[in-house]
Design an enzyme around this catalytic site. Sequence first.
Site, PDB file in Angstrom:
ATOM      1  N   ASP A 119       0.859  -1.181   0.000  1.00 56.53           N
ATOM      2  CA  ASP A 119       0.000   0.000   0.000  1.00 56.53           C
ATOM      3  C   ASP A 119       0.897   1.233   0.000  1.00 56.53           C
ATOM      4  OD1 ASP A 119      -1.852   2.059   0.425  1.00 56.53           O
ATOM      5  OD2 ASP A 119      -3.042   0.873   1.830  1.00 56.53           O
TER       6      ASP A 119
ATOM      7  N   ARG B 293      -0.139   4.435  -0.557  1.00 60.71           N
ATOM      8  CA  ARG B 293      -0.909   5.675  -0.424  1.00 60.71           C
ATOM      9  C   ARG B 293      -0.368   6.569   0.680  1.00 60.71           C
ATOM     10  NH1 ARG B 293      -6.760   3.007  -0.236  1.00 60.71           N
ATOM     11  NH2 ARG B 293      -5.534   1.519   0.972  1.00 60.71           N
TER      12      ARG B 293
END
Length: 191
Positions: free
Chosen positions: A125, A127
């Site tokens: 991930d 982000r």
Amino acid sequence: MQLEFSKKAKLPTRFGDFIIQAVRQIIDGQIYDHLVVFTQNMGDTPLVRVHSECLTGDVFGSLKCDCGGELAMAMEKIAKSGGMLIYLRQEGRGIGLFNKVNAYALQDEGLDTVQANEALGFPKDARDYEVIGEIFKNFNITQIELLTNNPRKITALEKYAKVLRTQIIVQSNCHNERYLEVKKQKLGHLL
């Protein structure tokens, strides 16, 4: 990080009437245009959904994920309760559309979503939620009811506001059951 807020405009939708404002974020010369969709009256503890872009799910109705269903459910709930949806341009957990399609191809070969990202040289991930703090400042938000199943998102947003969590569960299907299980087992999602 540089930020610029656009003017506000009305956005009537099938879910209800909203106001929109774009947020331009510039990081190392790269431009990311995010969108804030909110109701006229948000209250002291607005219902908030931080939604990362998923073109395949949000626009094309892909059944490989739960993104489009979560987006629609969030819009319905926010229209009824008052609040805000922050649409972040972080496609494919931050790896971009081109790489996401390559990750899809690897998933077609048997890898799960985390393994596919890692096989392409990305973290599971990638982000970043720093822009959320600036958006909350702009709207004078200090406490939210966050629509999420992602504990990483809760932790990230607690830097900027007091966070109360509400789950957002959409119906699974035969195409996304493994994906949801991986989100639960490898990413710690509260499903």
